[in-house]
Design a protein around this motif. Structure first.
Motif, PDB file in Angstrom:
ATOM      1  N   ASP A  65      66.459 -34.449  80.088  1.00 40.92           N
ATOM      2  CA  ASP A  65      65.363 -33.875  80.869  1.00 40.92           C
ATOM      3  C   ASP A  65      65.711 -32.519  81.475  1.00 40.92           C
ATOM      4  OD1 ASP A  65      66.938 -34.633  83.052  1.00 40.92           O
ATOM      5  OD2 ASP A  65      65.558 -36.198  83.719  1.00 40.92           O
ATOM      6  N   ARG A  66      66.961 -32.088  81.370  1.00 40.68           N
ATOM      7  CA  ARG A  66      67.350 -30.743  81.822  1.00 40.68           C
ATOM      8  C   ARG A  66      67.128 -29.690  80.745  1.00 40.68           C
ATOM      9  NH1 ARG A  66      73.056 -30.263  84.127  1.00 40.68           N
ATOM     10  NH2 ARG A  66      72.235 -28.189  84.509  1.00 40.68           N
ATOM     11  N   LEU A  67      66.874 -30.128  79.500  1.00 43.12           N
ATOM     12  CA  LEU A  67      66.663 -29.196  78.400  1.00 43.12           C
ATOM     13  C   LEU A  67      65.204 -28.783  78.316  1.00 43.12           C
ATOM     14  CD1 LEU A  67      68.789 -31.024  75.666  1.00 43.12           C
ATOM     15  CD2 LEU A  67      69.494 -29.130  77.136  1.00 43.12           C
ATOM     16  N   MET A  80      62.869 -32.038  78.593  1.00 41.25           N
ATOM     17  CA  MET A  80      62.397 -32.608  77.350  1.00 41.25           C
ATOM     18  C   MET A  80      62.812 -34.070  77.336  1.00 41.25           C
ATOM     19  SD  MET A  80      64.609 -31.328  73.944  1.00 41.25           S
ATOM     20  CE  MET A  80      64.017 -29.707  74.177  1.00 41.25           C
ATOM     21  N   ASP A  81      62.043 -34.865  76.643  1.00 41.14           N
ATOM     22  CA  ASP A  81      62.410 -36.269  76.577  1.00 41.14           C
ATOM     23  C   ASP A  81      63.445 -36.500  75.473  1.00 41.14           C
ATOM     24  OD1 ASP A  81      60.959 -36.425  74.172  1.00 41.14           O
ATOM     25  OD2 ASP A  81      59.236 -37.360  75.113  1.00 41.14           O
ATOM     26  N   THR A  82      64.086 -37.654  75.511  1.00 43.84           N
ATOM     27  CA  THR A  82      65.156 -37.970  74.568  1.00 43.84           C
ATOM     28  C   THR A  82      64.648 -37.987  73.132  1.00 43.84           C
ATOM     29  OG1 THR A  82      66.224 -39.268  76.289  1.00 43.84           O
ATOM     30  CG2 THR A  82      66.971 -39.646  74.055  1.00 43.84           C
ATOM     31  N   LYS A  83      63.432 -38.480  72.932  1.00 42.15           N
ATOM     32  CA  LYS A  83      62.865 -38.545  71.581  1.00 42.15           C
ATOM     33  C   LYS A  83      62.743 -37.144  70.980  1.00 42.15           C
ATOM     34  CE  LYS A  83      58.894 -40.123  68.992  1.00 42.15           C
ATOM     35  NZ  LYS A  83      57.523 -39.723  68.923  1.00 42.15           N
ATOM     36  N   ARG A  84      62.261 -36.172  71.776  1.00 41.19           N
ATOM     37  CA  ARG A  84      62.120 -34.796  71.283  1.00 41.19           C
ATOM     38  C   ARG A  84      63.487 -34.179  71.010  1.00 41.19           C
ATOM     39  NH1 ARG A  84      60.097 -31.653  67.812  1.00 41.19           N
ATOM     40  NH2 ARG A  84      59.979 -29.485  68.421  1.00 41.19           N
ATOM     41  N   ALA A  85      64.459 -34.433  71.875  1.00 45.01           N
ATOM     42  CA  ALA A  85      65.818 -33.916  71.655  1.00 45.01           C
ATOM     43  C   ALA A  85      66.364 -34.440  70.330  1.00 45.01           C
ATOM     44  CB  ALA A  85      66.723 -34.297  72.810  1.00 45.01           C
ATOM     45  N   MET A  86      66.115 -35.712  70.039  1.00 46.89           N
ATOM     46  CA  MET A  86      66.578 -36.304  68.784  1.00 46.89           C
ATOM     47  C   MET A  86      65.861 -35.683  67.594  1.00 46.89           C
ATOM     48  SD  MET A  86      68.872 -38.431  67.947  1.00 46.89           S
ATOM     49  CE  MET A  86      69.380 -38.799  66.282  1.00 46.89           C
ATOM     50  N   GLU A  87      64.550 -35.415  67.724  1.00 50.87           N
ATOM     51  CA  GLU A  87      63.797 -34.765  66.650  1.00 50.87           C
ATOM     52  C   GLU A  87      64.376 -33.384  66.336  1.00 50.87           C
ATOM     53  OE1 GLU A  87      59.795 -34.651  68.124  1.00 50.87           O
ATOM     54  OE2 GLU A  87      59.406 -36.745  67.624  1.00 50.87           O
ATOM     55  N   ALA A 103      70.541 -43.916  73.848  1.00 47.57           N
ATOM     56  CA  ALA A 103      70.604 -45.065  74.755  1.00 47.57           C
ATOM     57  C   ALA A 103      70.717 -44.637  76.218  1.00 47.57           C
ATOM     58  CB  ALA A 103      71.786 -45.955  74.382  1.00 47.57           C
ATOM     59  N   ASN A 104      71.390 -43.521  76.456  1.00 46.76           N
ATOM     60  CA  ASN A 104      71.616 -43.059  77.824  1.00 46.76           C
ATOM     61  C   ASN A 104      70.797 -41.829  78.194  1.00 46.76           C
ATOM     62  OD1 ASN A 104      73.634 -45.043  78.644  1.00 46.76           O
ATOM     63  ND2 ASN A 104      74.911 -44.072  77.084  1.00 46.76           N
ATOM     64  N   GLY A 105      69.999 -41.287  77.251  1.00 46.29           N
ATOM     65  CA  GLY A 105      69.175 -40.121  77.533  1.00 46.29           C
ATOM     66  C   GLY A 105      69.978 -38.857  77.774  1.00 46.29           C
ATOM     67  N   MET A 106      71.131 -38.753  77.098  1.00 45.94           N
ATOM     68  CA  MET A 106      72.024 -37.611  77.286  1.00 45.94           C
ATOM     69  C   MET A 106      72.156 -36.828  75.981  1.00 45.94           C
ATOM     70  SD  MET A 106      72.958 -38.016  80.452  1.00 45.94           S
ATOM     71  CE  MET A 106      74.447 -37.099  80.765  1.00 45.94           C
ATOM     72  N   ALA A 107      72.438 -35.528  76.121  1.00 45.84           N
ATOM     73  CA  ALA A 107      72.665 -34.672  74.951  1.00 45.84           C
ATOM     74  C   ALA A 107      73.907 -33.823  75.193  1.00 45.84           C
ATOM     75  CB  ALA A 107      71.466 -33.767  74.706  1.00 45.84           C
ATOM     76  N   THR A 108      74.693 -33.652  74.150  1.00 41.28           N
ATOM     77  CA  THR A 108      75.807 -32.718  74.195  1.00 41.28           C
ATOM     78  C   THR A 108      75.312 -31.426  73.572  1.00 41.28           C
ATOM     79  OG1 THR A 108      77.411 -34.504  74.011  1.00 41.28           O
ATOM     80  CG2 THR A 108      78.200 -32.280  73.500  1.00 41.28           C
ATOM     81  N   VAL A 109      75.465 -30.326  74.306  1.00 42.69           N
ATOM     82  CA  VAL A 109      74.957 -29.036  73.847  1.00 42.69           C
ATOM     83  C   VAL A 109      76.066 -27.998  73.833  1.00 42.69           C
ATOM     84  CG1 VAL A 109      72.596 -29.479  74.643  1.00 42.69           C
ATOM     85  CG2 VAL A 109      74.205 -28.344  76.176  1.00 42.69           C
TER      86      VAL A 109
END
Length: 62
Positions: free
Chosen positions: A54-56, A1-8, A33-39
């Protein structure tokens, strides 16, 4: 998934089915800024990882 969708998803009041390597996860934070997510992996709040967005995968979306 892209960073924008993760933020949404992170910002939404709705619940979305998101997976990391086939495991259900909750998005805890998004570093746009870095395209990372903490899950959070599964139901253990202490089991967290920071990964590239992009791994999500969102279930039901390509």
């Amino acid at each position: 998934m892209d960073t924008k969708r993760a933020m949404e998803i992170y910002s939404s009041k709705d619940t979305f089915s998101v997976q990391l390597s086939g495991e259900p996860v909750w998005i805890e934070n998004v570093d746009e800024a870095n395209g990372m997510a903490t899950v959070q992996i599964g139901s253990d709040p202490l089991n967290t990882q920071t990964v590239s967005c992009d791994r999500l995968k969102e279930e039901g979306r390509e």
